[in-house]
Design a protein around this motif. Sequence first.
Motif, mmCIF file in Angstrom:
data_model
loop_
_atom_site.group_PDB
_atom_site.id
_atom_site.type_symbol
_atom_site.label_atom_id
_atom_site.label_comp_id
_atom_site.label_asym_id
_atom_site.label_seq_id
_atom_site.Cartn_x
_atom_site.Cartn_y
_atom_site.Cartn_z
ATOM 1 N N ALA A 89 -15.516 -20.178 -0.088
ATOM 2 C CA ALA A 89 -16.884 -19.676 0.013
ATOM 3 C C ALA A 89 -17.840 -20.845 -0.194
ATOM 4 C CB ALA A 89 -17.146 -18.584 -1.020
ATOM 5 N N ILE A 90 -18.910 -20.860 0.584
ATOM 6 C CA ILE A 90 -19.926 -21.911 0.454
ATOM 7 C C ILE A 90 -21.038 -21.398 -0.447
ATOM 8 C CG2 ILE A 90 -21.556 -23.396 1.671
ATOM 9 C CD1 ILE A 90 -19.850 -23.041 4.182
ATOM 10 N N ASN A 91 -21.267 -22.084 -1.544
ATOM 11 C CA ASN A 91 -22.395 -21.767 -2.423
ATOM 12 C C ASN A 91 -23.533 -22.719 -2.089
ATOM 13 O OD1 ASN A 91 -21.439 -19.609 -4.172
ATOM 14 N ND2 ASN A 91 -19.979 -21.108 -4.954
ATOM 15 N N GLY A 92 -24.502 -22.222 -1.303
ATOM 16 C CA GLY A 92 -25.609 -23.065 -0.894
ATOM 17 C C GLY A 92 -25.647 -23.241 0.615
ATOM 18 N N ASN A 93 -26.246 -24.354 1.045
ATOM 19 C CA ASN A 93 -26.432 -24.601 2.472
ATOM 20 C C ASN A 93 -25.151 -25.067 3.145
ATOM 21 O OD1 ASN A 93 -29.208 -24.051 2.274
ATOM 22 N ND2 ASN A 93 -29.646 -26.148 1.652
ATOM 23 N N GLY A 94 -25.120 -24.877 4.457
ATOM 24 C CA GLY A 94 -24.032 -25.434 5.241
ATOM 25 C C GLY A 94 -23.139 -24.394 5.883
ATOM 26 N N SER A 137 -11.256 -28.599 -4.407
ATOM 27 C CA SER A 137 -12.283 -28.787 -5.423
ATOM 28 C C SER A 137 -13.641 -28.334 -4.890
ATOM 29 C CB SER A 137 -12.365 -30.269 -5.826
ATOM 30 O OG SER A 137 -12.965 -31.035 -4.796
ATOM 31 N N ARG A 138 -14.630 -28.274 -5.768
ATOM 32 C CA ARG A 138 -15.978 -27.875 -5.376
ATOM 33 C C ARG A 138 -16.600 -28.879 -4.409
ATOM 34 N NH1 ARG A 138 -19.433 -26.367 -8.742
ATOM 35 N NH2 ARG A 138 -21.290 -27.580 -8.291
ATOM 36 N N ASN A 139 -16.082 -30.111 -4.399
ATOM 37 C CA ASN A 139 -16.562 -31.118 -3.461
ATOM 38 C C ASN A 139 -15.750 -31.159 -2.173
ATOM 39 O OD1 ASN A 139 -18.653 -32.060 -5.155
ATOM 40 N ND2 ASN A 139 -17.191 -33.257 -6.330
ATOM 41 N N GLY A 140 -14.898 -30.147 -1.967
ATOM 42 C CA GLY A 140 -14.170 -30.020 -0.720
ATOM 43 C C GLY A 140 -12.918 -30.861 -0.616
ATOM 44 N N ILE A 141 -12.484 -31.506 -1.692
ATOM 45 C CA ILE A 141 -11.283 -32.343 -1.648
ATOM 46 C C ILE A 141 -10.047 -31.450 -1.715
ATOM 47 C CG2 ILE A 141 -9.975 -34.151 -2.806
ATOM 48 C CD1 ILE A 141 -12.623 -35.266 -3.836
ATOM 49 N N ILE A 142 -9.179 -31.574 -0.716
ATOM 50 C CA ILE A 142 -7.940 -30.810 -0.674
ATOM 51 C C ILE A 142 -6.860 -31.623 -1.367
ATOM 52 C CG2 ILE A 142 -6.251 -29.672 0.813
ATOM 53 C CD1 ILE A 142 -8.383 -29.567 2.986
ATOM 54 N N GLN A 143 -6.313 -31.079 -2.430
ATOM 55 C CA GLN A 143 -5.295 -31.789 -3.209
ATOM 56 C C GLN A 143 -3.963 -31.070 -3.075
ATOM 57 O OE1 GLN A 143 -5.025 -31.916 -7.744
ATOM 58 N NE2 GLN A 143 -5.837 -33.957 -7.316
ATOM 59 N N GLY A 197 -26.076 -34.447 -0.716
ATOM 60 C CA GLY A 197 -27.398 -34.160 -0.174
ATOM 61 C C GLY A 197 -27.771 -32.700 -0.381
ATOM 62 N N MET A 198 -28.155 -32.033 0.721
ATOM 63 C CA MET A 198 -28.575 -30.633 0.665
ATOM 64 C C MET A 198 -27.406 -29.675 0.870
ATOM 65 S SD MET A 198 -31.751 -30.724 -0.025
ATOM 66 C CE MET A 198 -32.242 -29.032 0.310
ATOM 67 N N ASN A 199 -26.203 -30.201 1.059
ATOM 68 C CA ASN A 199 -25.046 -29.339 1.279
ATOM 69 C C ASN A 199 -24.676 -28.578 0.012
ATOM 70 O OD1 ASN A 199 -24.846 -30.181 3.897
ATOM 71 N ND2 ASN A 199 -23.118 -31.555 3.569
ATOM 72 N N GLY A 200 -24.174 -27.351 0.212
ATOM 73 C CA GLY A 200 -23.696 -26.565 -0.904
ATOM 74 C C GLY A 200 -22.346 -27.072 -1.377
ATOM 75 N N VAL A 201 -21.719 -26.330 -2.264
ATOM 76 C CA VAL A 201 -20.406 -26.692 -2.795
ATOM 77 C C VAL A 201 -19.409 -25.593 -2.450
ATOM 78 C CG1 VAL A 201 -21.304 -28.117 -4.658
ATOM 79 C CG2 VAL A 201 -20.949 -25.667 -5.038
ATOM 80 N N ILE A 202 -18.127 -25.903 -2.603
ATOM 81 C CA ILE A 202 -17.055 -24.996 -2.227
ATOM 82 C C ILE A 202 -16.533 -24.238 -3.451
ATOM 83 C CG2 ILE A 202 -14.709 -24.852 -1.299
ATOM 84 C CD1 ILE A 202 -16.715 -25.520 0.824
ATOM 85 N N SER A 203 -16.302 -22.943 -3.281
ATOM 86 C CA SER A 203 -15.589 -22.145 -4.278
ATOM 87 C C SER A 203 -14.264 -21.737 -3.656
ATOM 88 C CB SER A 203 -16.400 -20.899 -4.668
ATOM 89 O OG SER A 203 -17.578 -21.250 -5.364
ATOM 90 N N ALA A 204 -13.172 -22.346 -4.109
ATOM 91 C CA ALA A 204 -11.858 -22.075 -3.532
ATOM 92 C C ALA A 204 -11.302 -20.764 -4.056
ATOM 93 C CB ALA A 204 -10.903 -23.216 -3.841
ATOM 94 N N GLY A 205 -10.473 -20.091 -3.224
ATOM 95 C CA GLY A 205 -9.903 -18.813 -3.614
ATOM 96 C C GLY A 205 -10.913 -17.695 -3.610
ATOM 97 N N GLN A 206 -12.034 -17.898 -2.910
ATOM 98 C CA GLN A 206 -13.086 -16.888 -2.823
ATOM 99 C C GLN A 206 -13.632 -16.858 -1.404
ATOM 100 O OE1 GLN A 206 -15.815 -18.305 -5.899
ATOM 101 N NE2 GLN A 206 -14.975 -16.863 -7.364
ATOM 102 N N VAL A 207 -14.287 -15.763 -1.043
ATOM 103 C CA VAL A 207 -14.960 -15.645 0.254
ATOM 104 C C VAL A 207 -16.359 -15.092 0.049
ATOM 105 C CG1 VAL A 207 -12.865 -15.390 1.644
ATOM 106 C CG2 VAL A 207 -13.932 -13.360 0.646
#
Length: 442
Positions: free
Chosen positions: A84-89, A334-340, A390-400
């Motif tokens: 899920a995207i929290n914010g813009n983008g 992660s919230r910054n979109g890094i896939i680990q 920048g103005m991009n939102g952050v990622i919430s993994a395991g959520q929609v």
Amino acid sequence: MAFQQGLSGLNSSSKALDVISNNVANASTVGFKNSGTVFADAYASSLTGAVSKIQIGIGSAVQAVRQAFTQGNVTTTSNPLDMAINGNGFFEIELQNGGYALSRNGQFDINKEGYIVTSLGDRLMGYQAIDPVSGDVYAPATASVDTFRPLIVPASGVGAIETSEISLNLNLSADAEVIPTPAPPAAAIDPSDPLTYTYSTGIPIFDSLGKEHTLSFYFVRRSDVVDTTTAPPTYSEWDAYTVVDNDTSTLTHNSTIGFDGVGRVAAVTPHVTAGVTPPTNGSVFSALLGTDAVNPNVSTLGLNAITQFGGESKPRELKQDGAPPGEISGLSISRNGIIQARYSNGDTKDVGIVNLTTVRNNNGLSPIGNNYWVETPESGGFARGTPGNGMNGVISAGQVEESNVDLTQELVQMIIQQRNYQANAQSIRTQDQILQTLVNLR
């Protein structure tokens, strides 16, 4: 004129009802965005094009259907690839028939080729680097055009990691009795005889093939109050011995550890160098670990975390940086979109970064169905970046992100539009009755 106004109002109400019905029907759709009808008044024009003082309006017309790109509620799922995207983008999707689309629907899976895809099989875009020789997949240090590609989860695992650093954090009892060094040719210690050493512990280590070995340490308290004139004074000395895989032929006097008056390491005197410079207050371990591995195995030993306090001799934390081969066992984002990627040997590795795309005018995007939007001249071009930048939102993994439709409000609007529809229909019926009466009078 009233007939024309009623007919225009009827059409406008019908269009508004269509939009509301679409919102209600898609209220449970993940990533769906609410739409609203924009009305404009309509006026009759004279033959000359001039505006008359007595010009009469002929009702309203639908000027546009505008989508509201506000944040929807976030729901937790059991899929670690859901986002899920929290914010813009928007998520940027590579369509199977070519081109790119944007979506707020973060329901993703992995296809048979390893790509992260939507339920329609379209690929999620992001930043990822692939070694052309080994095929190793990893996240780039910086996001760039060169590394922008469909994200793939590597099928291969990770190779063995040879142990190169060992750190010992333990306490050697200040209450322990001194064991003098026996006169030659007697052996300094006998691992099978606890009376010849003060304390022992061990740690698993790995060779270049990922095979596990056991490195055992034997500590012997040799003396008290060695030299109080040195800086710092040395109040106690311990000998450290190493043994590999309980093979006494590998027994080595590794180092001598001197402690100060407050129980901290004052100095370490290494007895094994193997051509490698030992760390400060540390030593070096060197041994042949099997005939089929790269030999010798040389590891630095960190001994400065050892203390000499009263009480029992006991370990706090024994660490080493080696690992056996491992296969991928899970993913996290992660919230910054890094896939680990997580591997069965406990290792982790960053394998990609999810991209977020923005446009200058969201309402200029053109919907093409399936919760996809495409770029238009009115929306402006795609601006790509990473989550949280920048103005991009952050990622919430395991959520929609759920639809942002407010069902209560939509149902109220439906009732209002239905009444408007009925009122305009009644106006048309009245006009029809008047016309029928006029015809009958003739």
